[in-house]
Scaffold this active site. Structure first.
Site, short mmCIF file in Angstrom:
data_model
loop_
_atom_site.label_atom_id
_atom_site.label_comp_id
_atom_site.label_asym_id
_atom_site.label_seq_id
_atom_site.Cartn_x
_atom_site.Cartn_y
_atom_site.Cartn_z
N THR A 1 1.01 -1.27 -0.50
CA THR A 1 0.25 -0.14 0.61
C THR A 1 0.67 1.07 -0.34
O THR A 1 2.38 0.88 -0.17
CB THR A 1 -0.83 0.08 1.30
OG1 THR A 1 -0.07 -0.70 2.57
CG2 THR A 1 -2.02 -1.66 1.41
N ASP A 2 0.10 2.26 -0.08
CA ASP A 2 1.04 3.36 0.12
C ASP A 2 0.81 4.44 1.00
O ASP A 2 1.03 5.45 0.86
CB ASP A 2 0.11 4.47 -1.42
CG ASP A 2 -0.60 3.24 -2.47
OD1 ASP A 2 1.11 3.56 -3.13
OD2 ASP A 2 -1.00 3.75 -3.13
N SER B 1 1.25 8.27 5.09
CA SER B 1 0.60 8.75 4.29
C SER B 1 1.44 8.58 2.79
O SER B 1 2.60 10.21 3.30
CB SER B 1 -0.46 9.80 3.73
OG SER B 1 -1.04 10.04 2.50
N ARG B 2 2.09 8.51 2.29
CA ARG B 2 2.97 8.27 0.88
C ARG B 2 3.35 8.88 -0.23
O ARG B 2 3.66 9.86 -1.02
CB ARG B 2 3.81 6.60 0.58
CG ARG B 2 4.20 5.84 1.23
CD ARG B 2 4.38 5.17 1.48
NE ARG B 2 5.45 4.25 2.25
CZ ARG B 2 4.83 3.24 2.73
NH1 ARG B 2 3.87 2.79 2.17
NH2 ARG B 2 4.84 1.91 3.75
N VAL B 3 1.89 9.56 -0.05
CA VAL B 3 1.26 10.73 -0.74
C VAL B 3 1.66 12.39 -0.32
O VAL B 3 1.58 13.18 -1.49
CB VAL B 3 -0.16 10.49 -1.61
CG1 VAL B 3 -0.88 11.42 -2.35
CG2 VAL B 3 -0.75 9.22 -2.34
#
Length: 554
Positions: free
Chosen positions: A389-390, A415-417
């Site tokens: 997951t991101d 959150s990698r975004v």
């Protein structure tokens, strides 16, 4: 070709000797072995032949062509035999041309999915009860993989893992079906994630923002609010042009019914489809349920629409797959899971995407749920899904029991975004808020030693307490982003320092209600511009001062 194979041949009229000889020669050449024809007659066939030989059924009868006017003139079907059945598993002899994942048809219309293709047999999982399956029964290959109905007709409906309605609202008038398995979109077909998917939960939208097309894991022990967070997110998509799919895997039927009732009460079922494979369903249905839900969601994504899908939860999905794999005699690995358990989830979650404008520009956002045991996020399935997951939102039992709900641990959540999935006003607020919250958690742990505290430390602690109070949020009460930005702006600028901690949440509600009634242009401007310019800051401070004066009088 010394060994003879018998071919049962049925025709409407008796075959002549020369016809039998010609048929024997043709079948022997096709099968590579000597064939002896056993002719029978059945006038109801009208014309043509029905031949059963060596696991093949060849049907060219007029009776079949009348029943299937769009079918081929000659239908050739492989037929196998059930050699073993039990525990939802059937082992089939024959069907040498079967594909992995192909639907097999047994007597009585029961279906099974072929998973093991061994040299001498096929291991398949049944899509229903095995009470009617008998050894020696016929099994036919269908030549197709599992499909589910798709389209807008499924909105507002509750279906099982095969897309069959289970909500007593009648049949679904679908016009298309879709294979439950497909290859995920490639890199070239995707674009950057740059649009936020608002959850309506302040702690998520400011600390661990989710973008449309992202895969954000919800992880935590049982009874820490994982499902509640997902349901709140679905409720918040009302009037936001986002369709939702909620996939319930291995849950009690009463739990699923409660979720559906909650969604109906908040008007969320109008844009939501629920796919349910409950704990009482066979493991095979629990195994295919998330893929079926994903296929339903992908249809909308490829139409250029935005979709949110919740998998609740993938821990039970992995357990169901482990049960099937052990029954199929697959070699067990770590914790008895099969070696391909990582691929089980990666091929599912990779299908979440933000598609390029050339491919319609739609998005599919995935919120998989994983249940941990005693907060162990380093367990096998947890680490597998974290790596796919991101980012993850970690819900902590200790915080939940302390009344901090949603019980999000900002240290383990990420959150990698990141800021790419936030509006500019929220992004500006998020930086200092995250730092102040992290400092508060460290200082709160240090204060337990009873040391003398400086004025600056006390100030940070007071601010941290107010942050924690503001981030608390009741269930099923998602907050619009403009209200979030307003109250978080007031918080980060330390304009709540004169409000007692135990009155912060009431103050928040009263202030937002005051702005809604008297200064609604502030919220309208935040919603429209998504930034807070200097003029708007002054207007916010003026509204706050006016409210405090009024509040003090009241």
């Amino acid at each position: 070709m010394s060994e003879h194979v018998q071919a049962r041949t049925v025709s409407p009229t008796a075959l002549k000797k020369e016809q039998v000889a010609a048929l024997e020669a043709a079948l022997s050449k096709k099968l590579g072995k000597a064939v002896r024809v056993l002719p029978e007659t059945d006038a109801s066939l009208i014309g043509g032949l029905h031949i059963s030989v060596d696991g093949l059924v060849m049907d060219s009868t007029v009776k079949r062509r009348i029943a299937e006017p769009e079918g081929p003139a000659l239908r050739v079907t492989e037929v196998g035999t059930v050699v073993q059945a039990g525990d939802g598993i059937v082992r089939v002899a024959g069907l040498p041309g079967a594909m992995s994942g192909e639907l097999l048809e047994l007597a009585g219309g029961l279906q099974a999915i072929a998973l093991n293709l061994d040299s001498d047999s096929i291991g398949a999982v049944l899509m229903g009860p095995d009470a009617e399956v008998r050894e020696g029964g016929a099994v036919r290959g269908t030549g197709r993989v599992a499909e589910v109905p798709v389209g807008d007709a499924l909105l507002g409906r509750v279906v099982d893992a095969l897309g069959r309605p289970i909500d007593e609202k009648g049949p679904i008038a679908h016009t298309a079906t879709r294979k439950i398995e497909r290859v995920a979109p490639g890199v070239v077909e995707r674009r950057e994630i740059d649009t936020p998917l608002q959850t309506g939960i302040k702690a998520v939208d400011v600390l661990v923002p989710i973008g449309r097309g992202q895969r954000e894991l919800i992880i935590g022990d049982r009874q820490t609010g994982k499902t509640a967070l997902c349901v709140d997110t679905i409720i918040n998509q009302k009037n936001k042009d986002v369709l939702c799919v909620y996939v319930a895997i291995g849950q009690k039927a009463s739990t699923v019914a409660r979720v559906v009732k909650t969604l109906e009460e908040h008007g969320a079922m109008d844009y939501t489809t629920v796919v349910a494979a409950t704990a009482s369903d066979p493991p095979s249905l629990q195994y295919i349920a998330p893929y079926a839900g994903c296929a339903i969601a992908e249809e909308w994504m490829e139409e250029g629409r935005n979709v949110l899908i919740v998998y609740d939860d993938l821990s039970k999905h992995a357990v169901a797959y482990r049960a099937l794999s052990l029954l199929l005699r697959r070699p067990p690995g770590r914790e008895a899971y099969p070696g391909d358990v990582f691929y089980l989830h990666s091929r599912l979650l990779e299908r979440a995407a933000c598609m390029s404008h050339a491919r319609g520009g739609g998005s599919l956002t995935a919120l998989p749920v994983i249940e941990t045991l005693e907060g162990d996020i380093s367990a096998y399935i947890s680490t597998n899904v974290i790596s796919i997951t991101d980012g993850q939102i970690y819900l902590e039992t200790e915080l939940f029991n302390d009344g901090i709900r949603p019980a999000i641990n900002p240290g383990f959540s990420v959150s990698r975004v990141g800021g790419a999935a936030q509006i500019k006003a929220m992004k500006k607020i998020a930086g200092p808020l995250r730092i102040e919250l992290a400092q508060y958690r460290e200082l709160a742990a240090f204060v337990q030693f009873g040391s003398d505290l400086s004025k600056d430390t006390l100030e940070r602690l007071r601010q941290g307490e107010r942050i924690v109070e503001i981030l608390k949020q009741p269930q099923f009460r998602p907050m619009p982003v403009e209200q979030q930005v307003l109250i978080l702006y007031v918080l980060t600028n330390r304009l709540l320092s004169d409000v007692p901690v135990d009155r912060v949440r009431k103050f928040q509600g009263d202030f937002l209600e005051y702005v809604e009634d008297n200064e609604s242009d502030i919220l309208d401007e935040i919603r429209a511009s998504q930034v807070i310019p200097q003029a708007l800051e002054e207007k916010i401070r003026g509204a706050l001062e006016a409210f405090k004066e009024r509040h003090a009088v009241d």
